[in-house]
Design a protein around this motif. Structure first.
Motif, PDB file in Angstrom:
ATOM      1  N   THR A 100      26.651 -25.411  19.575  1.00 12.95           N
ATOM      2  CA  THR A 100      26.823 -23.956  19.585  1.00 12.95           C
ATOM      3  C   THR A 100      25.740 -23.281  20.420  1.00 12.95           C
ATOM      4  O   THR A 100      26.030 -22.418  21.253  1.00 12.95           O
ATOM      5  CB  THR A 100      26.755 -23.385  18.148  1.00 12.95           C
ATOM      6  OG1 THR A 100      27.564 -24.185  17.292  1.00 12.95           O
ATOM      7  CG2 THR A 100      27.217 -21.954  18.106  1.00 12.95           C
ATOM      8  N   ILE A 103      26.268 -23.584  24.149  1.00 11.61           N
ATOM      9  CA  ILE A 103      27.283 -22.657  24.696  1.00 11.61           C
ATOM     10  C   ILE A 103      26.711 -21.246  24.758  1.00 11.61           C
ATOM     11  O   ILE A 103      26.856 -20.536  25.761  1.00 11.61           O
ATOM     12  CB  ILE A 103      28.560 -22.664  23.829  1.00 11.61           C
ATOM     13  CG1 ILE A 103      29.159 -24.067  23.760  1.00 11.61           C
ATOM     14  CG2 ILE A 103      29.583 -21.674  24.389  1.00 11.61           C
ATOM     15  CD1 ILE A 103      30.377 -24.181  22.875  1.00 11.61           C
ATOM     16  N   ILE A 361      27.674 -24.135  32.437  1.00 10.47           N
ATOM     17  CA  ILE A 361      28.404 -23.145  31.621  1.00 10.47           C
ATOM     18  C   ILE A 361      28.132 -21.743  32.152  1.00 10.47           C
ATOM     19  O   ILE A 361      29.051 -20.922  32.305  1.00 10.47           O
ATOM     20  CB  ILE A 361      27.976 -23.234  30.138  1.00 10.47           C
ATOM     21  CG1 ILE A 361      28.266 -24.631  29.594  1.00 10.47           C
ATOM     22  CG2 ILE A 361      28.691 -22.183  29.300  1.00 10.47           C
ATOM     23  CD1 ILE A 361      27.804 -24.846  28.165  1.00 10.47           C
ATOM     24  N   CYS A 365      30.801 -18.969  33.495  1.00 10.36           N
ATOM     25  CA  CYS A 365      30.902 -17.672  32.825  1.00 10.36           C
ATOM     26  C   CYS A 365      30.723 -16.531  33.826  1.00 10.36           C
ATOM     27  O   CYS A 365      31.474 -15.554  33.809  1.00 10.36           O
ATOM     28  CB  CYS A 365      29.850 -17.548  31.719  1.00 10.36           C
ATOM     29  SG  CYS A 365      30.292 -18.467  30.248  1.00 10.36           S
ATOM     30  N   CYS A 385      33.681 -17.590  25.179  1.00 11.31           N
ATOM     31  CA  CYS A 385      32.485 -18.275  24.652  1.00 11.31           C
ATOM     32  C   CYS A 385      31.802 -17.401  23.613  1.00 11.31           C
ATOM     33  O   CYS A 385      31.365 -17.877  22.554  1.00 11.31           O
ATOM     34  CB  CYS A 385      31.476 -18.555  25.768  1.00 11.31           C
ATOM     35  SG  CYS A 385      31.990 -19.839  26.876  1.00 11.31           S
ATOM     36  N   ASP A 386      31.702 -16.107  23.904  1.00 13.25           N
ATOM     37  CA  ASP A 386      31.055 -15.175  22.987  1.00 13.25           C
ATOM     38  C   ASP A 386      31.796 -15.152  21.639  1.00 13.25           C
ATOM     39  O   ASP A 386      31.209 -15.341  20.586  1.00 13.25           O
ATOM     40  CB  ASP A 386      31.043 -13.791  23.658  1.00 13.25           C
ATOM     41  CG  ASP A 386      30.341 -12.741  22.813  1.00 13.25           C
ATOM     42  OD1 ASP A 386      30.318 -12.890  21.577  1.00 13.25           O
ATOM     43  OD2 ASP A 386      29.837 -11.764  23.371  1.00 13.25           O
ATOM     44  N   THR A 389      31.734 -18.603  19.637  1.00 16.53           N
ATOM     45  CA  THR A 389      30.475 -18.902  18.971  1.00 16.53           C
ATOM     46  C   THR A 389      30.199 -17.914  17.838  1.00 16.53           C
ATOM     47  O   THR A 389      29.988 -18.316  16.701  1.00 16.53           O
ATOM     48  CB  THR A 389      29.295 -18.905  19.970  1.00 16.53           C
ATOM     49  OG1 THR A 389      29.346 -17.708  20.730  1.00 16.53           O
ATOM     50  CG2 THR A 389      29.355 -20.091  20.882  1.00 16.53           C
TER      51      THR A 389
END
Ligand code: TRP
Length: 456
Positions: A100, A103, A361, A365, A385-386, A389
């Motif tokens: 986590t 990311i 990553i 992004c 991703c936001d 997570t």
């Protein structure tokens, strides 16, 4: 306790240093960038009340639980979780946390890179003072993926260098000086923002709850924001707690950090919304919110003394970059400590693994912001991703930690760590904590997650 490990591992040098470094992990873009746009998106004051509820009810007990796991073991996240009971399987929580935080570091570095760019823009006085030109400026900058991607990677590299220098020198010394400075500067900018014409609408938006805006989603977003902002649910606090000594009071430290974190977020709101209302920027304009409103504050509120406006804006972005840095350091440290101790490689080599993965990553992004067609499950990769997570992985990590500590960990271990091996800790306090990690925290998180997946 892992023998030999404690003598080799770094320790934080002083009591203040521990609190500041852990608070440095908590205070970051989550407070200044994410909290205002989440608040704007969810209707203002009512969201803040729910957010506060999440911090008190779930955040503080959750932090204490992670502290217990980390300090008990004095080891990296995976090993720490595996050493709480006789079953090694709990180590999976630590592994989930490492994934986590990797990311998060990926997309967080992109926003940190934006801040770096705005620091440069502040120095050169480059960004527009009117809301429209500030908006255009932001869109032009993020619309070209190359610069944001390079800045994000640059940010990860800066983090890398500090991480390799070790805990005490790198993290602690800088936190001691710059955290209090950030706080003072925020107060100055809040004053400036509130002095703009029409600012009172923003203050009202923040302080006067409108409960008609509250839906079940608001709870989920508040929960995600609370965990994100407290650095909870990724074994980050556990990793930092592994450097604590046996005198660090866990509950008091968690409470102090939560209070500081909340106050900084609230100040960030008071800095941004009055300005947004003053210049007519929509409060729910999303991740670009602070990048559009702040240039206006600097230009207009300080128009009587442009040099002061310039100095304040430069200092602000410099401190924001610093606040982001103390957070990226903590995310990087989780994986670095893990690879260093488990693969038995040098710290610098372990750090490179993280740096390379996170850079990839971050690059993707940044690209997804410029070309929103790059999507995962219908969302640009950055947003995906936001959300993944904050709203799935962090609550899951915190839930599992709570179950481990509340139901499976030896009661004596939990009590010893909670009370710092003293018998003077009031029983009622310990009972309340235990009740909340056994029942309140798991139940609330499960309810919110079930709703997220459409079951409730
Ligand atoms: N809490 C930090 C912020 O508010 C972000 C952060 C640092 C974080 N370490 C973390 C978030 C670990 C989740 C997990 O900016």
């Amino acid at each position: 306790m892992t023998t030999g490990m404690t003598t080799e591992r770094a320790n934080f040098g002083s009591k203040l240093g521990i609190i500041l470094a852990t608070a440095g992990s908590a205070v970051g873009l989550g407070n200044v960038w994410r909290f205002p746009y989440m608040t704007g998106h969810n209707g203002g004051a009512a969201f803040i009340l729910i957010y506060l509820g999440c911090i008190l009810l779930l955040g503080i007990p959750g932090m204490v639980s992670e502290f217990i796991v980390g300090r008990h073991s004095h080891a990296n996240a995976a090993r720490a979780y595996a050493s709480v009971t006789t079953s090694k399987r709990w180590g999976a929580i630590g592994l989930l946390g490492i994934l986590t935080s990797t990311i998060i570091l990926g997309f967080y570095a992109v926003v940190a890179g934006w801040c770096l760019y705005y620091l440069w823009a502040a120095v050169t006085g480059d960004f527009g003072g009117q809301a429209e030109s500030a908006q255009l400026y932001f869109q032009q900058f993020t619309g070209d993926a190359l610069r944001p991607a390079l800045l994000a990677i640059g940010f990860i590299l800066i983090t890398h260098i500090i991480i390799v220098r070790g805990v005490r020198d790198g993290i602690e010394r800088a936190s001691k000086l710059l955290m209090p400075l950030l706080f003072i500067l925020l107060l100055v900018i809040v004053g400036a923002s509130c002095s703009l014409p029409g600012a009172s609408g923003g203050v009202e938006f923040l302080l006067k709850p409108d409960f008609s805006k509250v839906t079940a989603d608001v709870f989920l977003e508040a929960l995600g924001q609370a965990f994100f902002s407290l650095s909870l649910g990724t074994a980050c606090l556990c990793t930092y707690a592994s450097y604590f000594n046996h005198h660090t009071p866990l509950l008091r430290s968690a409470s102090q950090i939560a209070v500081v974190d909340f106050i900084i977020a609230l100040l960030a709101g008071l800095m941004i919304f009055p300005a947004a209302f003053s210049v007519g920027v929509e409060p729910d304009s999303g991740p670009s919110l602070i990048f559009i409103t702040l240039p206006t504050v600097f230009r207009q509120a300080f128009s009587f003394m442009p040099l002061l406006g310039w100095a304040v804006s430069v200092m602000f972005y410099a401190l924001l970059v610093f606040a982001a840095l103390t957070s990226t350091i903590s995310m990087h440290e989780i994986g670095t400590a893990f690879f260093h101790e488990e693969l038995k490689i040098k710290r610098s080599q372990a750090a490179w693994i993280l740096t390379v993965v996170c850079s990839v990553i971050a690059m993707l992004c940044a690209l997804s912001v410029a070309r929103p067609a790059i999507q995962v499950l219908g969302k640009p990769l950055m947003d995906f991703c936001d959300l993944l997570t904050a709203q799935v992985m962090l609550p899951t990590g915190a839930l599992l930690t709570s179950i481990l500590i509340g139901w499976y960990a030896p009661r004596k271990l939990v009590h010893d760590e909670f009370s710092n091996y003293s018998s003077s800790t009031p029983t009622l306090l310990f009972r309340t904590y235990l009740f909340s990690v056994r029942y309140v925290v798991p139940l609330c998180i499960v309810l919110i997650l079930l709703h997220q997946f459409g079951v409730l």
